[in-house]
Design a protein around this motif. Structure first.
Motif, PDB file in Angstrom:
ATOM      1  N   PRO A  41     -23.064   9.506 -21.404  1.00 22.83           N
ATOM      2  CA  PRO A  41     -23.530   8.184 -20.963  1.00 22.83           C
ATOM      3  C   PRO A  41     -23.870   8.179 -19.471  1.00 22.83           C
ATOM      4  CG  PRO A  41     -21.624   7.965 -22.376  1.00 22.83           C
ATOM      5  CD  PRO A  41     -21.857   9.435 -22.201  1.00 22.83           C
ATOM      6  N   HIS A  90       4.196  13.194  -2.680  1.00 22.25           N
ATOM      7  CA  HIS A  90       3.922  14.331  -1.793  1.00 22.25           C
ATOM      8  C   HIS A  90       2.877  13.964  -0.750  1.00 22.25           C
ATOM      9  CE1 HIS A  90       6.194  16.648  -4.660  1.00 22.25           C
ATOM     10  NE2 HIS A  90       5.412  16.183  -5.623  1.00 22.25           N
ATOM     11  N   ALA A  91       1.750  13.439  -1.237  1.00 27.56           N
ATOM     12  CA  ALA A  91       0.684  13.067  -0.310  1.00 27.56           C
ATOM     13  C   ALA A  91       1.170  11.979   0.639  1.00 27.56           C
ATOM     14  CB  ALA A  91      -0.549  12.602  -1.075  1.00 27.56           C
ATOM     15  N   HIS A 143      -5.042  18.108  -4.080  1.00 26.27           N
ATOM     16  CA  HIS A 143      -4.619  17.151  -5.111  1.00 26.27           C
ATOM     17  C   HIS A 143      -3.201  16.680  -4.891  1.00 26.27           C
ATOM     18  CE1 HIS A 143      -7.842  18.531  -8.195  1.00 26.27           C
ATOM     19  NE2 HIS A 143      -8.321  17.843  -7.183  1.00 26.27           N
ATOM     20  N   LYS A 144      -2.350  17.618  -4.498  1.00 27.02           N
ATOM     21  CA  LYS A 144      -0.947  17.252  -4.367  1.00 27.02           C
ATOM     22  C   LYS A 144      -0.668  16.601  -3.016  1.00 27.02           C
ATOM     23  CE  LYS A 144       3.616  19.274  -5.075  1.00 27.02           C
ATOM     24  NZ  LYS A 144       4.364  20.538  -5.067  1.00 27.02           N
ATOM     25  N   TYR A 185       0.844  -1.196   0.000  1.00 28.13           N
ATOM     26  CA  TYR A 185       0.000   0.000   0.000  1.00 28.13           C
ATOM     27  C   TYR A 185       0.882   1.249   0.000  1.00 28.13           C
ATOM     28  CZ  TYR A 185      -3.366   3.385   1.899  1.00 28.13           C
ATOM     29  OH  TYR A 185      -4.147   4.480   2.118  1.00 28.13           O
ATOM     30  N   VAL A 236      -7.949   5.496   4.403  1.00 28.51           N
ATOM     31  CA  VAL A 236      -7.052   4.940   5.424  1.00 28.51           C
ATOM     32  C   VAL A 236      -5.599   5.390   5.234  1.00 28.51           C
ATOM     33  CG1 VAL A 236      -8.442   2.928   5.989  1.00 28.51           C
ATOM     34  CG2 VAL A 236      -6.813   2.800   4.102  1.00 28.51           C
ATOM     35  N   GLU A 278     -26.331  15.183 -23.269  1.00 35.87           N
ATOM     36  CA  GLU A 278     -26.351  13.978 -22.459  1.00 35.87           C
ATOM     37  C   GLU A 278     -25.005  13.285 -22.580  1.00 35.87           C
ATOM     38  OE1 GLU A 278     -29.395  10.260 -22.290  1.00 35.87           O
ATOM     39  OE2 GLU A 278     -30.093  12.089 -23.285  1.00 35.87           O
ATOM     40  N   GLY A 331      -3.186  16.122  -0.264  1.00 36.04           N
ATOM     41  CA  GLY A 331      -4.252  15.548   0.537  1.00 36.04           C
ATOM     42  C   GLY A 331      -4.691  14.168   0.092  1.00 36.04           C
ATOM     43  N   LEU A 332      -4.532  13.889  -1.183  1.00 34.69           N
ATOM     44  CA  LEU A 332      -5.067  12.640  -1.718  1.00 34.69           C
ATOM     45  C   LEU A 332      -4.067  11.971  -2.634  1.00 34.69           C
ATOM     46  CD1 LEU A 332      -8.563  13.924  -2.853  1.00 34.69           C
ATOM     47  CD2 LEU A 332      -8.190  12.299  -1.009  1.00 34.69           C
ATOM     48  N   VAL A 333      -4.184  10.647  -2.728  1.00 37.18           N
ATOM     49  CA  VAL A 333      -3.518   9.948  -3.822  1.00 37.18           C
ATOM     50  C   VAL A 333      -4.617   9.775  -4.871  1.00 37.18           C
ATOM     51  CG1 VAL A 333      -2.303   7.863  -4.525  1.00 37.18           C
ATOM     52  CG2 VAL A 333      -1.951   8.812  -2.241  1.00 37.18           C
ATOM     53  N   LEU A 334      -4.604  10.611  -5.888  1.00 41.87           N
ATOM     54  CA  LEU A 334      -5.741  10.676  -6.805  1.00 41.87           C
ATOM     55  C   LEU A 334      -6.010   9.364  -7.520  1.00 41.87           C
ATOM     56  CD1 LEU A 334      -5.269  14.215  -8.360  1.00 41.87           C
ATOM     57  CD2 LEU A 334      -6.993  13.492  -6.738  1.00 41.87           C
ATOM     58  N   ASP A 335      -4.957   8.577  -7.749  1.00 45.54           N
ATOM     59  CA  ASP A 335      -5.145   7.307  -8.455  1.00 45.54           C
ATOM     60  C   ASP A 335      -5.463   6.153  -7.515  1.00 45.54           C
ATOM     61  OD1 ASP A 335      -4.757   8.067 -11.235  1.00 45.54           O
ATOM     62  OD2 ASP A 335      -2.763   8.635 -10.592  1.00 45.54           O
ATOM     63  N   PHE A 336      -5.638   6.463  -6.256  1.00 43.96           N
ATOM     64  CA  PHE A 336      -6.138   5.479  -5.305  1.00 43.96           C
ATOM     65  C   PHE A 336      -7.661   5.619  -5.243  1.00 43.96           C
ATOM     66  CE2 PHE A 336      -2.720   4.198  -1.948  1.00 43.96           C
ATOM     67  CZ  PHE A 336      -2.045   3.494  -2.923  1.00 43.96           C
ATOM     68  N   ASN A 351      -8.965  -5.808   4.179  1.00 36.60           N
ATOM     69  CA  ASN A 351      -9.781  -5.049   3.235  1.00 36.60           C
ATOM     70  C   ASN A 351     -11.234  -4.929   3.667  1.00 36.60           C
ATOM     71  OD1 ASN A 351      -7.899  -4.164   1.384  1.00 36.60           O
ATOM     72  ND2 ASN A 351      -7.835  -6.148   0.371  1.00 36.60           N
ATOM     73  N   GLU A 369      -9.120   3.536  -0.387  1.00 43.58           N
ATOM     74  CA  GLU A 369      -7.702   3.539  -0.022  1.00 43.58           C
ATOM     75  C   GLU A 369      -7.289   4.890   0.559  1.00 43.58           C
ATOM     76  OE1 GLU A 369      -5.282   0.593  -2.920  1.00 43.58           O
ATOM     77  OE2 GLU A 369      -6.554   2.039  -3.953  1.00 43.58           O
ATOM     78  N   ASN A 370      -7.900   5.961   0.066  1.00 45.23           N
ATOM     79  CA  ASN A 370      -7.565   7.276   0.594  1.00 45.23           C
ATOM     80  C   ASN A 370      -8.062   7.489   2.014  1.00 45.23           C
ATOM     81  OD1 ASN A 370      -6.089   9.248  -1.164  1.00 45.23           O
ATOM     82  ND2 ASN A 370      -7.551   8.450  -2.656  1.00 45.23           N
ATOM     83  N   TYR A 420       2.324   6.691  -6.783  1.00 40.42           N
ATOM     84  CA  TYR A 420       1.330   7.573  -7.389  1.00 40.42           C
ATOM     85  C   TYR A 420       1.536   9.023  -6.972  1.00 40.42           C
ATOM     86  CZ  TYR A 420      -1.698   3.861  -9.163  1.00 40.42           C
ATOM     87  OH  TYR A 420      -2.220   2.821  -9.869  1.00 40.42           O
ATOM     88  N   ASN A 421       1.801   9.236  -5.706  1.00 38.96           N
ATOM     89  CA  ASN A 421       1.894  10.603  -5.218  1.00 38.96           C
ATOM     90  C   ASN A 421       2.816  10.692  -4.007  1.00 38.96           C
ATOM     91  OD1 ASN A 421       1.562  13.181  -4.277  1.00 38.96           O
ATOM     92  ND2 ASN A 421      -0.653  13.205  -4.508  1.00 38.96           N
TER      93      ASN A 421
END
Lengths: 353, 507
Positions: B15, A230-231, B342-343, A220, B357, B13, B345-350, B374, B354-355, A227-228
């Protein structure tokens, strides 16, 4: 269809499949242009690999190191690193496995075989540790260091073989039976191919990599850092250590790939005048497999089929084996430019709506 | 009646989603027309239809009374429609003039006529009071001026209908004021403007009329002179919006965060926090007011262990945390909502799951002996998604595909759920719409009333004034004054923020 394409996961699966189809098509066109019969060529590949036990065995044998190098590249990719040094890590792993087997040739198989594989992992891991450390501490780009480490590995192993473990035929002596993965059973089953027990090691590695990345806290962390960073740092993870660890694990997988060749396929290590390419093919396998364990196994299988099949393609259909190299290159090209495929797919589905 | 732009019954519209459902927008010549809606209400889709990036499924567009078919942005340009994008599209190494002419360069005997370009740009700049130097390189000019270059780009191409997409998101208060004046000048000169925003204050200040859209439908078009911010907010959100105010009695508990003589350097090794002292108590919100770049970011990073402390001490919950590792400080009881979600606070691709925790994945019950559980993680994620109203298709959706407000809610859920004694919120509502702001302010006040210490860093003075128990004004890396929000106003704060200590107090 639109719904399927909307789904990112499906997209990721469709793109490599289309890349492969396009690769085969381009290969066919080139064969037509140069006066060969593509249907006969592809037929001969399939017939040999699936109907002739010897070639089936050889194909599976070729899959083994490709799975491991593919996993090595994929693992590093997952953590945001491009390990282009798999080739060098494979060579040092190969050498280390053979050297340990020869040095401790008196040990029983139960100890010597695992020992040789573990040492190959350590050696490959060390080769990954150096660029990992440089990346983490000094921000040196891992691609440059790993390329240089490839050359150091190639010439160092050659030097060591020449001066310390030299035998007739520009190679090391053969390893003792106690360190060998070769199997008369598997060989007989496949009419004398070099298929060995390494396939179990490779599949096990795929399982371990999957488990490590997706089921453990370490995995993990590694993915988060990839991926990041920094975060990840904000969340209190040690980014630098994770970069080093990722390169070590990646290198260790590549090292084990080397031991498969040393302890399984060849039973020795030869002096290589140039890179053998399994490490570099690992990059393509990882790309094709979308950096997943199961994808890497499938990608490795495809590459092994093409490579093994190319030999019969040459003898049966008269098509030079180089065509297969072209097909592989085209597949990589289309995966690399997957953006184009996605764009076309979207266009097509939009138009149909 | 003739409108410069008339979009009739637009439907678009995608999808699974109807982004625009029967929207009608009518813009008169010479007016500033606001397009107001929450994030994801369909504002951008509508403007992309007008700009030719999307084709509407239904509906008609009239420009200056003529029915048109806008098949791509070039057609929009020819019709005189120009877009000032939120994210600037400029080349740093080029001069202002070079950027402006890019794509329609004036030529002389087939050669680029840069002299002519500079002249034309200068004329345009003078005419609209844009105060732009055509010879300056873009990399050397401020964000506000870069935006004016974007405006010039559309004017140079002869646009007389300008679309501004959230233009104030990146500007300082001063720059916002300037932009408002520029917009007024533009309409005086006969241009028409569509302003996309969710900031009510700006709409009240410059706009003539406002079209409100909600969940893809147009709710109403109103004259600003006959409207109030409350009314607009209610129309936008679809229910009465509470402006949350800290109205509980001020009764601070024990000291939670104690900073003494803190000195921190920035990345160029220049001291940017200079011997700063600050305490935050339990059951208290301390607001840090200050102009961007006075050490706020560095202060927060020092507290959370992300930046080395040169001098001074920080104690948290009675524990010395000076130069401790981030994780240690987190475990000592710090929750942190970072400025850049974005930079940092979060792992955007998670996935959202996952974010959720990201701070606790290594702890029981989310993992045991290094193996993730899990099931427990999913359960927690589902709980928090519900409790904090994070609108996401599922807990497995990637954080990247959530709207800004919902991303921020996920971060806040994660940080508050750990129940830290000390909560730092840096710019917690930047770029969010009224509904999300209301929610987040409510949560911060709730924490405060539970006895937690909250440090709020914000450039929005309203936010600071409404929520804080005490306001600490930061200037050049020091707290130069601490004021009571009930006894101050924006003017006084503004002067303090500019470094004028002990300004004349007034009501």
């Amino acid at each position: 269809m639109t719904k399927i394409l909307k789904n990112v996961h499906w997209f990721n699966i469709i793109v490599p499949i289309i890349a492969v189809i396009l690769g085969l098509l381009v290969g066919a066109i080139i064969m037509l242009l140069t006066g060969y019969n593509p249907i006969l060529a592809y037929q001969s590949i399939l017939e040999s690999v699936f109907l002739q036990p010897y070639y089936t065995g050889e194909t599976i044998r070729a899959i083994i190191p490709l799975i491991l190098t593919g996993l090595a590249v994929a693992f590093a990719f997952r953590t945001g690193l491009f390990n282009i040094g798999v080739e060098g890590q494979l060579l040092v792993g190969w050498f280390a496995a053979v050297a340990v087997s020869l040095m401790f040739s008196g040990l029983p198989k139960l100890i010597l075989l695992p020992l040789a594989i573990i040492v190959s992992a350590l050696a490959g891991g060390l080769w990954g540790f150096i660029p990992g450390l440089l990346k983490a501490r000094l921000k040196v780009h891992e691609v440059i260091i790993t390329i240089m480490m490839n050359y150091i590995a190639l010439y160092t192993t050659n030097y060591l073989i020449k001066h310390f473990l030299y035998a007739e035929g520009e190679k090391t002596p053969n390893i003792p039976e106690a360190a060998s993965l070769a199997s008369t059973f598997l060989s007989n089953l496949t009419q004398g191919s070099r298929l060995h027990w390494g396939i179990i090691v490779a599949l096990l590695a795929a399982l371990i990599v999957w488990f490590l990345l997706w089921r453990t806290t370490k995995g993990y962390e590694l993915r988060a850092v990839g991926y990041n960073p920094h975060a990840s740092r904000y969340a209190g993870m040690n980014v630098k250590n994770n970069i080093v660890l990722s390169m070590v694990i990646s290198g260790a997988l590549a090292g084990v790939a080397g031991s498969m060749e040393g302890l399984g396929t060849y039973q020795y290590m030869m002096i290589n005048s140039t890179f053998i390419g399994i490490g570099f093919n690992g990059i393509a396998v990882a790309l094709l497999g979308m950096n997943t364990s199961i994808g890497v196994i499938i990608g490795a299988a495809l590459f092994a089929i093409l490579q093994t099949g190319s030999i019969t393609m040459q003898s049966t259909a008269g098509v030079p084996t180089e065509i297969v190299s072209i097909i592989i290159a085209v597949i990589i090209f289309f995966i690399g430019s997957s953006y184009i495929i996605r764009w076309c797919l979207l266009r097509v589905t939009k138009g149909g709506k | 009646m003739s409108f410069v732009i008339e979009m009739r019954n637009i439907r678009k519209e995608f999808p699974g989603v109807v982004a625009n459902d029967n929207i009608t927008l009518q813009v008169e010549k010479g007016e500033i027309h606001a397009l107001l809606g929450e994030n994801g209400a369909g504002k951008s889709t509508l403007m992309n239809v007008l700009f030719g990036l999307y084709q509407p499924d239904k509906g008609e567009i009239y420009v200056k009374g003529k029915k048109v078919h806008i098949s791509d942005p070039n057609v929009a340009n020819e019709l005189g429609i120009g877009m000032v994008h939120q994210h600037f599209m400029l080349i740093d190494k080029f001069t202002v003039a070079e950027n402006i002419i890019l794509g329609s360069e004036p030529t002389k005997y087939g050669q680029l006529n840069l002299k002519e370009a500079v002249k034309v740009v200068q004329q345009l700049s003078d005419r609209y009071n844009l105060d732009v130097n055509p010879m300056e390189k873009v990399e050397n000019i401020s964000v506000g001026m870069q935006q004016r270059v974007e405006i010039l780009k559309t004017l140079y191409r002869g646009s007389d209908i300008l679309i501004f997409d959230e233009p104030t998101a990146v500007l300082t208060p001063q720059e916002i004021k300037e932009l408002m004046n520029i917009m007024k000048t533009l309409v005086q000169e006969g241009k028409s403007i569509i302003l996309i925003t969710h900031k009510l204050k700006e709409i009240m200040e410059v706009c003539h009329r406002c079209t409100v859209i909600r969940r893809g439908r147009s709710i109403d078009t109103v004259h600003i002179s006959e409207s109030t911010p409350d009314l607009l907010a209610t129309m936008m959100v679809g229910r009465k919006v509470d402006i949350k105010v800290n109205d509980q009695a001020y009764d601070p508990k024990e000291v939670v965060l104690d900073i003494k003589g803190l000195t921190v350097s920035d990345s160029r090794k220049v001291s940017i926090v200079n011997g700063l002292d600050l305490t935050v108590h339990g059951q208290e919100i301390v607001g840090i007011a200050g102009v961007d770049g006075n050490g706020q970011t560095e202060l927060v990073e020092a507290i959370s262990g992300l930046r080395k402390i040169k001098e001074g001490t920080i104690s948290l919950n009675g524990q010395d945390v000076t130069n401790k590792r981030t994780r240690k400080i987190t475990e000592a009881g710090l929750g942190y909502i970072p400025e850049d979600r974005h930079k940092h606070g979060l792992v955007l691709d998670f996935s959202v799951r996952e974010n959720i925790v990201l701070q606790t994945y290594y702890k029981n019950p989310y993992s045991k002996a290094g193996i993730l559980n899990n099931k427990k993680i999913t359960k927690k994620a589902k709980e928090l998604i519900k409790e904090y109203d994070v609108r996401t298709p599922s807990e497995l959706t990637l954080a990247r595909s959530l709207s800004g407000g919902n991303q921020q809610k996920a971060i806040i859920a994660r940080e508050i759920d750990r129940s830290p004694k000390m909560l730092i919120a840096a710019q917690p509502t930047r770029g969010l719409d009224v509904g999300a702001i209301e929610f987040i302010h409510g949560k911060l006040l709730e924490e405060r009333n539970k006895g937690k210490a909250v440090l709020l860093v914000s450039y929005e003075l309203d936010e600071i004034l409404n929520l804080s128990d005490r306001i600490a004004v930061i200037y050049e890396g020091k707290i130069i004054d601490i004021v009571n929000p009930k006894e101050t106003n924006e003017n006084e704060l503004g002067l303090l923020m500019a470094g004028q200590r002990k300004a004349v107090k007034e009501g």
